[in-house]
Design a protein around this motif. Structure first.
Motif, PDB file in Angstrom:
ATOM      1  N   GLU A  37       0.838  -1.196   0.000  1.00 13.93           N
ATOM      2  CA  GLU A  37       0.000   0.000   0.000  1.00 13.93           C
ATOM      3  C   GLU A  37       0.870   1.242   0.000  1.00 13.93           C
ATOM      4  OE1 GLU A  37      -3.646   1.982   2.627  1.00 13.93           O
ATOM      5  OE2 GLU A  37      -3.081  -0.126   2.873  1.00 13.93           O
ATOM      6  N   VAL A  38       0.591   2.166  -0.905  1.00 16.86           N
ATOM      7  CA  VAL A  38       1.348   3.412  -0.982  1.00 16.86           C
ATOM      8  C   VAL A  38       0.854   4.355   0.109  1.00 16.86           C
ATOM      9  CG1 VAL A  38       1.896   5.421  -2.405  1.00 16.86           C
ATOM     10  CG2 VAL A  38       1.711   3.153  -3.465  1.00 16.86           C
ATOM     11  N   PRO A  39       1.722   4.808   1.012  1.00 16.52           N
ATOM     12  CA  PRO A  39       1.289   5.736   2.067  1.00 16.52           C
ATOM     13  C   PRO A  39       0.826   7.060   1.467  1.00 16.52           C
ATOM     14  CG  PRO A  39       3.483   4.833   2.524  1.00 16.52           C
ATOM     15  CD  PRO A  39       3.156   4.484   1.113  1.00 16.52           C
ATOM     16  N   LEU A  40      -0.183   7.666   2.096  1.00 19.66           N
ATOM     17  CA  LEU A  40      -0.720   8.950   1.654  1.00 19.66           C
ATOM     18  C   LEU A  40      -0.585   9.963   2.768  1.00 19.66           C
ATOM     19  CD1 LEU A  40      -3.998   7.652  -0.048  1.00 19.66           C
ATOM     20  CD2 LEU A  40      -1.772   8.058  -1.117  1.00 19.66           C
ATOM     21  N   THR A  41      -0.611  11.223   2.400  1.00 22.23           N
ATOM     22  CA  THR A  41      -0.447  12.276   3.400  1.00 22.23           C
ATOM     23  C   THR A  41      -1.226  13.510   2.999  1.00 22.23           C
ATOM     24  OG1 THR A  41       1.199  13.581   4.641  1.00 22.23           O
ATOM     25  CG2 THR A  41       1.595  13.290   2.296  1.00 22.23           C
ATOM     26  N   GLY A  42      -1.502  14.372   3.984  1.00 21.80           N
ATOM     27  CA  GLY A  42      -2.133  15.661   3.723  1.00 21.80           C
ATOM     28  C   GLY A  42      -3.619  15.567   3.484  1.00 21.80           C
ATOM     29  N   ARG A  43      -4.260  16.728   3.406  1.00 25.74           N
ATOM     30  CA  ARG A  43      -5.702  16.774   3.179  1.00 25.74           C
ATOM     31  C   ARG A  43      -6.089  16.204   1.829  1.00 25.74           C
ATOM     32  NH1 ARG A  43      -6.767  22.982   4.226  1.00 25.74           N
ATOM     33  NH2 ARG A  43      -4.713  23.023   3.284  1.00 25.74           N
ATOM     34  N   SER A  44      -5.216  16.370   0.830  1.00 26.93           N
ATOM     35  CA  SER A  44      -5.527  15.869  -0.503  1.00 26.93           C
ATOM     36  C   SER A  44      -5.082  14.427  -0.696  1.00 26.93           C
ATOM     37  CB  SER A  44      -4.866  16.759  -1.565  1.00 26.93           C
ATOM     38  OG  SER A  44      -3.469  16.797  -1.373  1.00 26.93           O
ATOM     39  N   ARG A  45      -4.469  13.826   0.339  1.00 27.64           N
ATOM     40  CA  ARG A  45      -4.072  12.420   0.312  1.00 27.64           C
ATOM     41  C   ARG A  45      -3.153  12.121  -0.870  1.00 27.64           C
ATOM     42  NH1 ARG A  45      -3.832  11.155   4.646  1.00 27.64           N
ATOM     43  NH2 ARG A  45      -4.167   8.928   4.368  1.00 27.64           N
ATOM     44  N   LYS A  46      -2.089  12.893  -0.983  1.00 28.96           N
ATOM     45  CA  LYS A  46      -1.079  12.639  -1.999  1.00 28.96           C
ATOM     46  C   LYS A  46      -0.134  11.549  -1.513  1.00 28.96           C
ATOM     47  CE  LYS A  46      -1.055  17.416  -3.695  1.00 28.96           C
ATOM     48  NZ  LYS A  46      -0.240  18.625  -3.937  1.00 28.96           N
ATOM     49  N   PRO A  47       0.549  10.867  -2.441  1.00 24.22           N
ATOM     50  CA  PRO A  47       1.535   9.873  -2.016  1.00 24.22           C
ATOM     51  C   PRO A  47       2.597  10.492  -1.116  1.00 24.22           C
ATOM     52  CG  PRO A  47       1.057   9.593  -4.349  1.00 24.22           C
ATOM     53  CD  PRO A  47       0.368  10.870  -3.921  1.00 24.22           C
ATOM     54  N   ASP A  48       2.871   9.845  -0.009  1.00 25.77           N
ATOM     55  CA  ASP A  48       3.898  10.289   0.940  1.00 25.77           C
ATOM     56  C   ASP A  48       5.192   9.573   0.562  1.00 25.77           C
ATOM     57  OD1 ASP A  48       5.578  10.778   3.068  1.00 25.77           O
ATOM     58  OD2 ASP A  48       3.971  10.714   4.553  1.00 25.77           O
ATOM     59  N   ARG A  49       6.030  10.248  -0.184  1.00 27.46           N
ATOM     60  CA  ARG A  49       7.229   9.599  -0.721  1.00 27.46           C
ATOM     61  C   ARG A  49       8.244   9.284   0.372  1.00 27.46           C
ATOM     62  NH1 ARG A  49       7.370   9.582  -6.267  1.00 27.46           N
ATOM     63  NH2 ARG A  49       5.658  10.749  -7.221  1.00 27.46           N
ATOM     64  N   ALA A  50       8.330  10.129   1.373  1.00 29.47           N
ATOM     65  CA  ALA A  50       9.258   9.833   2.468  1.00 29.47           C
ATOM     66  C   ALA A  50       8.836   8.566   3.197  1.00 29.47           C
ATOM     67  CB  ALA A  50       9.320  11.015   3.432  1.00 29.47           C
ATOM     68  N   ALA A  51       7.534   8.454   3.472  1.00 28.83           N
ATOM     69  CA  ALA A  51       7.032   7.250   4.147  1.00 28.83           C
ATOM     70  C   ALA A  51       7.182   6.029   3.242  1.00 28.83           C
ATOM     71  CB  ALA A  51       5.581   7.441   4.554  1.00 28.83           C
ATOM     72  N   ALA A  52       6.944   6.217   1.929  1.00 20.47           N
ATOM     73  CA  ALA A  52       7.099   5.098   0.996  1.00 20.47           C
ATOM     74  C   ALA A  52       8.549   4.626   0.954  1.00 20.47           C
ATOM     75  CB  ALA A  52       6.625   5.503  -0.396  1.00 20.47           C
ATOM     76  N   SER A  53       9.491   5.578   0.970  1.00 23.50           N
ATOM     77  CA  SER A  53      10.910   5.226   0.972  1.00 23.50           C
ATOM     78  C   SER A  53      11.275   4.450   2.242  1.00 23.50           C
ATOM     79  CB  SER A  53      11.762   6.484   0.846  1.00 23.50           C
ATOM     80  OG  SER A  53      13.133   6.174   0.947  1.00 23.50           O
ATOM     81  N   ALA A  54      10.760   4.920   3.377  1.00 22.74           N
ATOM     82  CA  ALA A  54      11.046   4.228   4.642  1.00 22.74           C
ATOM     83  C   ALA A  54      10.461   2.822   4.642  1.00 22.74           C
ATOM     84  CB  ALA A  54      10.495   5.040   5.814  1.00 22.74           C
ATOM     85  N   TYR A  55       9.247   2.683   4.102  1.00 22.79           N
ATOM     86  CA  TYR A  55       8.617   1.359   4.022  1.00 22.79           C
ATOM     87  C   TYR A  55       9.440   0.426   3.142  1.00 22.79           C
ATOM     88  CZ  TYR A  55       5.375  -2.275   2.454  1.00 22.79           C
ATOM     89  OH  TYR A  55       4.814  -3.476   2.128  1.00 22.79           O
ATOM     90  N   CYS A  56       9.858   0.913   1.977  1.00 20.14           N
ATOM     91  CA  CYS A  56      10.631   0.096   1.067  1.00 20.14           C
ATOM     92  C   CYS A  56      11.981  -0.293   1.694  1.00 20.14           C
ATOM     93  CB  CYS A  56      10.875   0.830  -0.249  1.00 20.14           C
ATOM     94  SG  CYS A  56       9.375   1.056  -1.238  1.00 20.14           S
ATOM     95  N   ALA A  57      12.600   0.649   2.405  1.00 18.40           N
ATOM     96  CA  ALA A  57      13.861   0.335   3.072  1.00 18.40           C
ATOM     97  C   ALA A  57      13.693  -0.796   4.071  1.00 18.40           C
ATOM     98  CB  ALA A  57      14.402   1.580   3.765  1.00 18.40           C
ATOM     99  N   GLY A  58      12.575  -0.742   4.816  1.00 21.05           N
ATOM    100  CA  GLY A  58      12.318  -1.803   5.780  1.00 21.05           C
ATOM    101  C   GLY A  58      12.069  -3.145   5.111  1.00 21.05           C
ATOM    102  N   GLU A  59      11.328  -3.139   4.000  1.00 21.82           N
ATOM    103  CA  GLU A  59      11.040  -4.392   3.295  1.00 21.82           C
ATOM    104  C   GLU A  59      12.307  -4.989   2.691  1.00 21.82           C
ATOM    105  OE1 GLU A  59       7.844  -6.067   2.802  1.00 21.82           O
ATOM    106  OE2 GLU A  59       7.680  -4.843   4.642  1.00 21.82           O
ATOM    107  N   LEU A  60      13.180  -4.133   2.173  1.00 26.36           N
ATOM    108  CA  LEU A  60      14.386  -4.634   1.521  1.00 26.36           C
ATOM    109  C   LEU A  60      15.425  -5.130   2.512  1.00 26.36           C
ATOM    110  CD1 LEU A  60      14.820  -1.903  -1.244  1.00 26.36           C
ATOM    111  CD2 LEU A  60      14.047  -4.268  -1.568  1.00 26.36           C
ATOM    112  N   SER A  61      15.314  -4.661   3.755  1.00 22.24           N
ATOM    113  CA  SER A  61      16.300  -5.073   4.769  1.00 22.24           C
ATOM    114  C   SER A  61      15.947  -6.397   5.415  1.00 22.24           C
ATOM    115  CB  SER A  61      16.404  -3.990   5.854  1.00 22.24           C
ATOM    116  OG  SER A  61      15.182  -3.887   6.577  1.00 22.24           O
ATOM    117  N   THR A  62      14.723  -6.889   5.187  1.00 22.03           N
ATOM    118  CA  THR A  62      14.322  -8.149   5.813  1.00 22.03           C
ATOM    119  C   THR A  62      14.670  -9.361   4.956  1.00 22.03           C
ATOM    120  OG1 THR A  62      12.121  -7.937   4.815  1.00 22.03           O
ATOM    121  CG2 THR A  62      12.423  -7.038   7.018  1.00 22.03           C
TER     122      THR A  62
END
Length: 495
Positions: free
Chosen positions: A470-495
């Motif tokens: 799931e792509v994280p969203l942020t803000g009132r307009s619910r845009k993709p949260d790229r910082a959160a997406a990067s952190a999520y991907c980093a966690g997935e790739l480290s496992t």
């Protein structure tokens, strides 16, 4: 435009519904009629005038979108006030900084906004929010129902002709600030967009010409740029239901001529089987051709993506057929709307200007050109093509990769949302990762196989990894949260 709306509410079928609401039982009720909305605006104008607010003073508004917020805007326009739009969900520190910059003479807030902002202290403690300093907030009045701990209510009396109407405000010589809208910026340095009365009117005229709402029809949407053109034309507006299932029922019951929803709202509605009618409009976040196609497959006659910024609304628009036919790199957002002009900065940044552009940022000198922060270009037909946010650039092996050039190619059937993000590799370089959110029920093996073709066409920008999630969203307009997406991907790739 606001003068036209105020006149139309009283003279064009004042007994007809202006704003509709969807009940928990799935029925539709009249929230307020046209004449009642005009009366409410006059009542607010009288009350604000009695509080000593006069031409040029600033009124802070933290009221949920709907009839009250629109009536406040009409009242402020009548008195020549400047409105500062406040978002209590921004947090007490950011809110305090914004209030300090705007320095409103009075803040109007409904009970929910006060609770979220910390002004209703008992409810704020329960929500874990801090109370902004009272000397920063300044005078506060509650609009609508009060709850324990709320500020005193705005004192309403009978409206009357004694309330002054600022003359000549639609002429260039007497143009003045109309609204302050806060956008990106830190607590230390808030960023506030200032639109003048003429600029706001130009933006509303552009929306009206683009959408062409008709009298007697129903429109689903809740923003200011939806309410004003629709009500001025004689259409009724239904505020979107809050849950996807309720929204789907609302759309089926009303069969609206126009529907305005953000891309996340559209995806959520489609996931529960919503059907659409008439023309559907979306913006505030990227809307790919695949999403617009899904909307038309769900019954819409047309599906439009609108490119708009807080600083210039709207700038361009494109219908699904045109967007789907575009095969070049990047995201086609359409031809500039009438009056909008474009330029490119030295780094490829898209610059925009036009009658509806913001006048300035609060505390800064006027500048006609809006720096969009988007990497842009014009195709051979003069249409705007975006290459992603400049700040989202990923640097991999000394190559600058702009995600917006390649993300549209990932939106195949079965993909709800996809982003390309950089993940630090530990040696000062970045890995490029595609995070793909499948449509519920999509076979992951088939989707992964289907993605091979667009991935191969990316050349040296091919991602190092493709993750489903799931792509994280942020803000009132619910845009993709790229910082959160990067952190999520980093966690997935480290496992």
């Amino acid at each position: 435009m606001l003068d036209r709306l105020a006149h139309a509410l009283r003279t064009v079928h004042p007994d007809r519904p202006a704003v509709l609401r969807h009940t928990r039982l799935g029925t539709t009720r009249v929230r307020i009629r046209r004449g009642e909305l005009a009366d409410l605006a006059d009542t607010y104008a009288t009350a604000l005038h009695a509080r000593g607010l006069t031409e040029g003073t600033t009124l802070g508004v933290a009221v949920r979108p709907g009839p009250r917020a629109l009536a406040v805007m009409l009242a402020a326009h009548r008195l020549g006030l400047r409105i500062a739009v406040l978002d209590p969900a921004a947090g007490p520190d950011v809110l305090a900084a914004r209030l300090s910059l705007a320095q409103p003479d009075l803040v109007l807030a409904d009970a929910a906004a006060q609770a979220a902002a910390g002004w209703a202290e008992p409810l704020a403690r329960r929500a874990g929010l801090a109370l902004p300093p009272l000397d920063v907030i300044g005078p506060v009045a509650t609009l609508g129902r009060r709850l324990p701990g709320c500020a005193p209510g705005l004192r309403l009396g009978r409206f009357g002709a004694s309330v002054p109407r600022v003359p000549g405000r639609d002429t260039h010589e007497r143009d003045a600030d109309a609204v302050i809208v806060f956008t990106s910026g830190t607590t230390a340095r808030p960023r506030a967009v200032v639109h003048t009365r003429n600029g706001l009117a130009a933006g509303l005229r552009t929306v009206t010409d683009l959408v062409d709402p008709r009298p007697g029809t129903t429109v689903v949407g809740g923003t200011f740029f939806v309410l004003v053109p629709a009500l001025t034309a004689g259409a009724a507006v239904a505020l979107p239901a809050r849950t996807p299932t309720a929204l789907a029922r609302q759309l089926a019951r009303l069969a609206p001529a126009h529907t305005y929803l953000t891309p996340p709202q559209l995806r959520a509605a489609l996931a529960v089987g919503a059907r659409f009618t008439g023309r559907v409009w979306t913006g505030s976040a990227p809307a790919d051709a695949a999403l617009l196609r899904r909307v038309k497959q769900a019954g819409a006659d047309q599906a439009w993506g609108v490119y708009a910024l807080t600083e210039l609304f709207p700038a361009a628009a494109v219908e699904e057929v045109e967007k789907s036919a575009f095969t070049g790199p990047g995201d086609l957002v359409g031809a500039p709307l009438p009056g909008v002009r474009t330029d490119l900065g030295p780094d490829g940044e898209l610059l925009l200007t036009g009658p509806g552009a913001r006048h300035r940022y609060l505390g800064e000198e006027p500048d006609p050109w809006v720096r969009t922060g988007d990497r842009g270009a014009l195709d051979g037909n003069g249409r705007i093509v975006l290459g992603g946010r400049l700040k989202d650039m990923v640097l991999r092996r000394a190559e600058n990769i702009y995600p917006g050039l390649y993300e549209p190619a990932l939106h195949l059937p079965g993909v709800a949302l996809a982003v390309l993000v950089g993940v630090p590799s530990g040696d000062g370089d970045e890995r490029l990762v595609a995070l793909v959110q499948p449509v519920p029920g999509t076979d992951p093996d088939r989707l992964r196989a289907a993605l091979n073709a667009p991935l191969d066409r990316m050349g040296t920008a091919r991602p190092d990894a493709v993750l489903f999630g799931e792509v994280p969203l942020t803000g009132r307009s619910r845009k993709p949260d790229r910082a959160a997406a990067s952190a999520y991907c980093a966690g997935e790739l480290s496992t």
